[in-house]
Design a protein around this motif. Structure first.
Motif, PDB file in Angstrom:
ATOM      1  N   ALA A   9       0.838  -1.201   0.000  1.00  0.00           N
ATOM      2  CA  ALA A   9       0.000   0.000   0.000  1.00  0.00           C
ATOM      3  C   ALA A   9       0.870   1.248   0.000  1.00  0.00           C
ATOM      4  CB  ALA A   9      -0.919   0.004   1.218  1.00  0.00           C
ATOM      5  N   SER A  10       0.666   2.095  -0.982  1.00  0.00           N
ATOM      6  CA  SER A  10       1.391   3.358  -1.052  1.00  0.00           C
ATOM      7  C   SER A  10       0.395   4.507  -1.151  1.00  0.00           C
ATOM      8  CB  SER A  10       2.328   3.366  -2.273  1.00  0.00           C
ATOM      9  OG  SER A  10       3.032   4.583  -2.351  1.00  0.00           O
ATOM     10  N   ASN A  11       0.318   5.303  -0.088  1.00  0.00           N
ATOM     11  CA  ASN A  11      -0.613   6.430  -0.033  1.00  0.00           C
ATOM     12  C   ASN A  11      -2.051   5.989  -0.320  1.00  0.00           C
ATOM     13  OD1 ASN A  11       1.453   8.336   0.534  1.00  0.00           O
ATOM     14  ND2 ASN A  11       1.954   8.429  -1.650  1.00  0.00           N
ATOM     15  N   GLU A  12      -2.479   4.971   0.404  1.00  0.00           N
ATOM     16  CA  GLU A  12      -3.823   4.408   0.216  1.00  0.00           C
ATOM     17  C   GLU A  12      -4.702   4.619   1.441  1.00  0.00           C
ATOM     18  OE1 GLU A  12      -4.791   3.459  -2.539  1.00  0.00           O
ATOM     19  OE2 GLU A  12      -3.253   2.394  -3.676  1.00  0.00           O
ATOM     20  N   VAL A  38       0.269  -6.000   5.794  1.00  0.00           N
ATOM     21  CA  VAL A  38       0.192  -4.727   5.079  1.00  0.00           C
ATOM     22  C   VAL A  38       1.593  -4.133   5.027  1.00  0.00           C
ATOM     23  CG1 VAL A  38      -0.738  -2.378   5.088  1.00  0.00           C
ATOM     24  CG2 VAL A  38      -2.191  -4.305   5.783  1.00  0.00           C
ATOM     25  N   VAL A  39       2.055  -3.824   3.840  1.00  0.00           N
ATOM     26  CA  VAL A  39       3.372  -3.199   3.687  1.00  0.00           C
ATOM     27  C   VAL A  39       3.159  -1.792   3.164  1.00  0.00           C
ATOM     28  CG1 VAL A  39       5.679  -3.380   2.739  1.00  0.00           C
ATOM     29  CG2 VAL A  39       4.345  -5.460   3.151  1.00  0.00           C
ATOM     30  N   ALA A  40       3.245  -0.813   4.065  1.00  0.00           N
ATOM     31  CA  ALA A  40       3.094   0.595   3.687  1.00  0.00           C
ATOM     32  C   ALA A  40       4.443   1.084   3.170  1.00  0.00           C
ATOM     33  CB  ALA A  40       2.635   1.414   4.888  1.00  0.00           C
ATOM     34  N   LEU A  44       3.149   9.022   2.285  1.00  0.00           N
ATOM     35  CA  LEU A  44       3.167  10.391   2.787  1.00  0.00           C
ATOM     36  C   LEU A  44       1.849  10.743   3.465  1.00  0.00           C
ATOM     37  CD1 LEU A  44       4.870  12.125  -0.298  1.00  0.00           C
ATOM     38  CD2 LEU A  44       5.949  11.332   1.828  1.00  0.00           C
ATOM     39  N   ASP A  45       0.980   9.741   3.590  1.00  0.00           N
ATOM     40  CA  ASP A  45      -0.312   9.972   4.239  1.00  0.00           C
ATOM     41  C   ASP A  45      -0.435   9.044   5.451  1.00  0.00           C
ATOM     42  OD1 ASP A  45      -0.745   7.493   3.188  1.00  0.00           O
ATOM     43  OD2 ASP A  45      -2.430   8.041   1.894  1.00  0.00           O
ATOM     44  N   ALA A  46      -1.667   8.801   5.883  1.00  0.00           N
ATOM     45  CA  ALA A  46      -1.898   8.030   7.112  1.00  0.00           C
ATOM     46  C   ALA A  46      -2.181   6.558   6.846  1.00  0.00           C
ATOM     47  CB  ALA A  46      -3.054   8.654   7.885  1.00  0.00           C
ATOM     48  N   THR A  47      -1.677   6.011   5.747  1.00  0.00           N
ATOM     49  CA  THR A  47      -1.939   4.609   5.422  1.00  0.00           C
ATOM     50  C   THR A  47      -1.589   3.679   6.577  1.00  0.00           C
ATOM     51  OG1 THR A  47      -1.580   4.948   3.040  1.00  0.00           O
ATOM     52  CG2 THR A  47      -1.320   2.713   3.882  1.00  0.00           C
ATOM     53  N   ALA A  77       9.440  -4.105  -4.111  1.00  0.00           N
ATOM     54  CA  ALA A  77      10.161  -4.223  -2.848  1.00  0.00           C
ATOM     55  C   ALA A  77       9.188  -4.467  -1.697  1.00  0.00           C
ATOM     56  CB  ALA A  77      10.983  -2.962  -2.594  1.00  0.00           C
ATOM     57  N   ALA A  78       8.011  -3.861  -1.794  1.00  0.00           N
ATOM     58  CA  ALA A  78       6.991  -4.091  -0.772  1.00  0.00           C
ATOM     59  C   ALA A  78       6.507  -5.536  -0.796  1.00  0.00           C
ATOM     60  CB  ALA A  78       5.815  -3.136  -0.978  1.00  0.00           C
ATOM     61  N   LEU A  79       6.327  -6.092  -1.991  1.00  0.00           N
ATOM     62  CA  LEU A  79       5.934  -7.497  -2.098  1.00  0.00           C
ATOM     63  C   LEU A  79       6.989  -8.406  -1.478  1.00  0.00           C
ATOM     64  CD1 LEU A  79       4.493  -7.580  -5.738  1.00  0.00           C
ATOM     65  CD2 LEU A  79       3.194  -7.769  -3.604  1.00  0.00           C
ATOM     66  N   ASN A  80       8.250  -8.085  -1.728  1.00  0.00           N
ATOM     67  CA  ASN A  80       9.323  -8.899  -1.142  1.00  0.00           C
ATOM     68  C   ASN A  80       9.342  -8.791   0.377  1.00  0.00           C
ATOM     69  OD1 ASN A  80      10.316  -9.940  -3.583  1.00  0.00           O
ATOM     70  ND2 ASN A  80      11.530  -8.114  -3.964  1.00  0.00           N
TER      71      ASN A  80
END
Length: 276
Positions: A9-12, A38-40, A44-47, A77-80
């Motif tokens: 999750a990126s800025n979600e 969950v891999v934030a 830049l937000d409150a994910t 990289a988040a998936l890894n």
């Protein structure tokens, strides 16, 4: 642990809550454990805070919610990172803007609990809000690959034998194409329960995303030519296109214009980041 859900999750912050609520509403046996990671990444937000706010609800179901915060962005990289934290050999990869049907996750587990390598996904429902993107979606749903294949857009799952086919996710654009083509057509299973997969809104963003999709597929084909043997996309015949154009001329014009402009402007963009 019956399965691990990897959720980059990126800025979600605005969407991940609905995604997690849908997961929590899943039909799941009481005696089967589920882990959600969950891999934030690069948020830049409150994910991260939003995701952690669901910890009590997961605990109430007897499930494990792990939230990993990474300063650097990048979905692969988040998936890894998610894979490194996963406890179950059966992996379900889920985008943060997706909402799954109650029966989807358990259906994936049931068809994947076999010894031979296997890949599975649900019935994708392409959704959009604005009139322009809704028109684009009307045509996209009728493309043979989306209509009758197992595209895995936003949700795909593999069993342990299937996950062993690659190590870490490579630094590529299209993770779903790479994973899908790592399996022969007969190894890919579509289950009946589905999920909502929202597409980009507006002409400019649709063009950018279409460019990204096209380049991502070409990148996989170029870097991993051995995977081409697993490509079973049905041709989009001229007669089918003509029939669609006659039935929905506005939608066809919009879909075609996005596809053509994406090709014409491909060399002018350097940013392949995911856009909505």
């Amino acid at each position: 642990m019956r399965a691990s859900v990897i959720l980059p999750a990126s800025n979600e912050a605005k969407l991940i809550g609905d995604c997690l609520l849908a997961v929590l509403a899943s039909e799941w046996p009481r005696d089967a454990a589920l882990q959600v990671v969950v891999v934030a990444n690069g948020c830049l937000d409150a994910t991260t805070d939003v995701a952690r706010g669901y910890s009590d609800r997961f605990q109430a179901r007897g499930w494990q919610l792990d939230v990993i915060e990474r300063q650097a962005g990048g979905k692969l990289a988040a998936l890894n990172a998610g894979d490194a934290a996963a406890l179950a050999p059966l992996r379900i990869y889920l985008d943060a803007d997706v909402t799954v049907d109650a029966g989807l996750l358990w259906s994936l587990v049931q068809v994947l609990e076999v010894e031979h390598p296997c890949y599975a996904s649900g019935a994708v429902r392409i959704t959009a809000k604005g009139w322009f993107s809704r028109a684009y979606a009307r045509i996209w749903r009728q493309v043979p690959f989306m209509r009758s294949g197992v595209p895995g857009c936003g949700v795909f799952a593999v069993n342990a034998a299937g996950r062993a086919r690659w190590g870490e996710f490579p630094a590529i654009i299209s993770d779903d194409t790479f994973v899908r083509l790592s399996f022969a057509p007969e190894e890919r299973i579509g289950v009946e329960p589905g999920y909502d997969w929202p597409i980009a809104e507006g002409f400019a963003t649709l063009v950018k995303v279409r460019r990204r999709q096209d380049v991502g597929v070409e990148e996989v084909m170029a870097r991993y030519p051995e995977l081409q043997r697993n490509d079973d996309k049905s041709p989009f015949s001229m007669s089918e296109k003509l029939g669609i154009a006659l039935r929905d001329p506005l939608g066809f014009a919009i879909y075609t214009s996005v596809a053509v402009l994406a090709k014409l402007t491909r060399s002018k963009t350097q940013d392949w980041s995911r856009s909505r």
